[in-house]
Write a protein that holds these residues in place. Structure first.
Motif, PDB file in Angstrom:
ATOM      1  N   ARG A  32       0.823  -1.216   0.000  1.00  8.84           N
ATOM      2  CA  ARG A  32       0.000   0.000   0.000  1.00  8.84           C
ATOM      3  C   ARG A  32       0.859   1.269   0.000  1.00  8.84           C
ATOM      4  O   ARG A  32       2.073   1.201   0.116  1.00  8.84           O
ATOM      5  N   TYR A  33       0.182   2.419  -0.149  1.00  8.18           N
ATOM      6  CA  TYR A  33       0.887   3.714  -0.236  1.00  8.18           C
ATOM      7  C   TYR A  33       0.711   4.504   1.067  1.00  8.18           C
ATOM      8  O   TYR A  33      -0.289   4.319   1.776  1.00  8.18           O
ATOM      9  N   PRO A  34       1.668   5.399   1.361  1.00  7.74           N
ATOM     10  CA  PRO A  34       1.615   6.133   2.634  1.00  7.74           C
ATOM     11  C   PRO A  34       0.266   6.801   2.914  1.00  7.74           C
ATOM     12  O   PRO A  34      -0.192   6.799   4.064  1.00  7.74           O
ATOM     13  N   HIS A  35      -0.398   7.359   1.875  1.00  2.44           N
ATOM     14  CA  HIS A  35      -1.634   8.098   2.155  1.00  2.44           C
ATOM     15  C   HIS A  35      -2.768   7.198   2.632  1.00  2.44           C
ATOM     16  O   HIS A  35      -3.784   7.667   3.123  1.00  2.44           O
ATOM     17  N   GLU A  36      -2.588   5.880   2.473  1.00  6.28           N
ATOM     18  CA  GLU A  36      -3.633   4.960   2.943  1.00  6.28           C
ATOM     19  C   GLU A  36      -3.568   4.729   4.449  1.00  6.28           C
ATOM     20  O   GLU A  36      -4.383   3.999   5.007  1.00  6.28           O
ATOM     21  N   PHE A  37      -2.571   5.339   5.105  1.00  2.34           N
ATOM     22  CA  PHE A  37      -2.371   5.101   6.539  1.00  2.34           C
ATOM     23  C   PHE A  37      -2.618   6.360   7.357  1.00  2.34           C
ATOM     24  O   PHE A  37      -2.488   7.477   6.854  1.00  2.34           O
ATOM     25  N   SER A  38      -2.934   6.135   8.638  1.00  7.66           N
ATOM     26  CA  SER A  38      -3.098   7.270   9.559  1.00  7.66           C
ATOM     27  C   SER A  38      -1.719   7.807   9.950  1.00  7.66           C
ATOM     28  O   SER A  38      -0.689   7.180   9.666  1.00  7.66           O
ATOM     29  N   GLY A  39      -1.697   8.957  10.624  1.00  4.02           N
ATOM     30  CA  GLY A  39      -0.434   9.569  11.060  1.00  4.02           C
ATOM     31  C   GLY A  39       0.395   8.629  11.931  1.00  4.02           C
ATOM     32  O   GLY A  39       1.599   8.477  11.731  1.00  4.02           O
ATOM     33  N   GLY A  40      -0.271   7.968  12.878  1.00  2.67           N
ATOM     34  CA  GLY A  40       0.435   7.045  13.775  1.00  2.67           C
ATOM     35  C   GLY A  40       1.018   5.859  13.016  1.00  2.67           C
ATOM     36  O   GLY A  40       2.150   5.434  13.264  1.00  2.67           O
ATOM     37  N   GLN A  41       0.236   5.341  12.051  1.00  3.26           N
ATOM     38  CA  GLN A  41       0.720   4.204  11.253  1.00  3.26           C
ATOM     39  C   GLN A  41       1.880   4.621  10.363  1.00  3.26           C
ATOM     40  O   GLN A  41       2.838   3.869  10.167  1.00  3.26           O
ATOM     41  N   ARG A  42       1.790   5.838   9.827  1.00  2.00           N
ATOM     42  CA  ARG A  42       2.895   6.332   8.999  1.00  2.00           C
ATOM     43  C   ARG A  42       4.176   6.466   9.817  1.00  2.00           C
ATOM     44  O   ARG A  42       5.263   6.165   9.329  1.00  2.00           O
TER      45      ARG A  42
END
Ligand SMILES: Nc1ncnc2c1ncn2[C@@H]1O[C@H](COP(=O)(O)OP(=O)(O)O)[C@@H](O)[C@H]1O
Ligand code: SF4
Ligand SMILES: [Mg+2]
Length: 330
Positions: A141-151
């Motif tokens: 997956r791509y970074p924008h698919e994740f929340s701030g904490g997950q990133r």
């Protein structure tokens, strides 16, 4: 032996207004597997110091020994050899991840630079995702698919890819929602237990740093003004600046909050282009006396491991205890 040993480090910048001393005569050690917290207001030189440790800004003078080797004179080739040992996690999980790359590619980047093969990288990325608590399919997956904490978990996984001995964490939770901060801090602790990695953990918020650190250093205008074991400083801060930072920090324990002395930090941080004479804190210090303008206080030993840069013994000095009815909001 210390993992990293910094001695008399100075970093200055040439600016149109003159020379700016961002890091001034800083010395400290980090032992393998420990967490050293670094705290101080915005602009006091924390990021410049951490970049200097990675040789990302020019070092004016001093030594930075990593496992006994001074890296200050190193050229690009020697630095490449040492780089895997020290990694960095920045504040901003948005800015530090290229949005066009899949998470697996981002985490695997340092491995491919180091010459790992595709299969090895894939296996290592899966292992890292598991360690930071992300699902295996996150790699696709791509970074924008994740929340701030997950990133930020992705950023941590990438920092750990080459099994560094030290990770410099520069305000690693400051950009995150308060609700996810504790989770990410717990992840840092958990990874340290599992992997034995050491941290230089930087924050402007003393309550964040105190929670994770074995030892602390407090900086003001580029210099260390107090250092010691975290519990020691938290219980009995010796420098008026540390006392002010502590007074501003939320305290979950009401008894401790009652004991804590109230001290409000007044005025602005002076310009590092034109620092005050003598003690740099004197323009904001409620205890300042004439001597403070004349002499610069050296960092001197108190009891235990604690050291303070103040001419006087102020750990038990005046400001009134916080009244109990106010303690809840301190
Ligand atoms: N590249 C640079 N050129 C000139 N001044 C800089 C540069 N980087 C940082 N500074 C200055 O150095 C001081 C310390 O900055 P910084 O290390 O970013 O502090 P912190 O991370 O504690 O907020 C500040 O006064 C800042 O403006
Ligand atoms: S040396 Fe003086 S101005 Fe500096 S912290 Fe101590 S009392 Fe305050
Ligand atoms: Mg910073």
């Amino acid at each position: 032996m210390s993992l990293i040993s910094v001695r008399d480090l100075r970093v200055s910048f040439a600016t149109p207004q003159g020379r700016l001393q961002a890091v001034d005569d800083v010395s400290f050690d980090v032992a393998p597997g420990e967490t050293l917290g670094l705290v101080g207001e915005s602009g006091c030189g924390k990021s410049t110091l951490s970049k200097a440790l990675l040789r990302l800004v020019p070092v004016t003078s001093g030594r930075i020994e990593i496992e006994g080797e001074d890296i200050v004179p190193f050229g690009p080739r020697a630095l490449r050899r040492i780089r895997p040992k020290v990694q960095m996690v920045f504040q901003d999980p948005y800015g530090s991840l290229n949005p066009r790359h899949r998470v697996g590619t981002l985490i695997g980047q340092p491995l491919s630079v180091a010459g790992w093969g595709r299969r090895q990288i894939r296996d290592r990325v899966a292992e890292l995702l598991e360690q930071v608590g992300l699902p295996r399919d996150a790699a696709e997956r791509y970074p924008h698919e994740f929340s701030g904490g997950q990133r930020q978990r992705v950023v941590i996984a990438r920092a750990l890819a080459l099994s560094p001995k030290l990770v410099i964490c520069d305000e690693p939770v400051s950009a995150l929602d308060v609700s996810v901060r504790a989770q990410v801090i717990n992840l840092f602790k958990d990874l340290q237990d599992r992997l034995g990695v050491a941290y230089l953990f930087i924050s402007h918020d003393l309550s964040v740093v105190e929670n994770v650190s074995d030892r602390l250093i407090v900086m003001y205008l580029g210099r260390i003004i107090e250092s010691g074991r975290a519990a020691e400083i938290w219980r009995r801060p010796a420098h008026p600046y540390t006392q002010a930072l502590l007074a501003a920090a939320p305290v979950p324990d009401p008894k401790l909050a009652r004991q804590r002395r109230r001290l409000v930090l007044q005025g602005e941080l002076p310009s590092p282009l034109n620092p005050p004479s003598g003690c740099a804190f004197r323009t904001r210090c409620p205890q300042a006396r004439p001597r403070c303008a004349a002499d610069r206080p050296p960092l001197r030993a108190l009891g235990g491991a604690q050291r303070v840069a103040c001419h006087f013994d102020l750990a038990d000095a005046a400001p009134a205890p916080v009244p109990s009815d106010e303690s809840a909001c301190v």
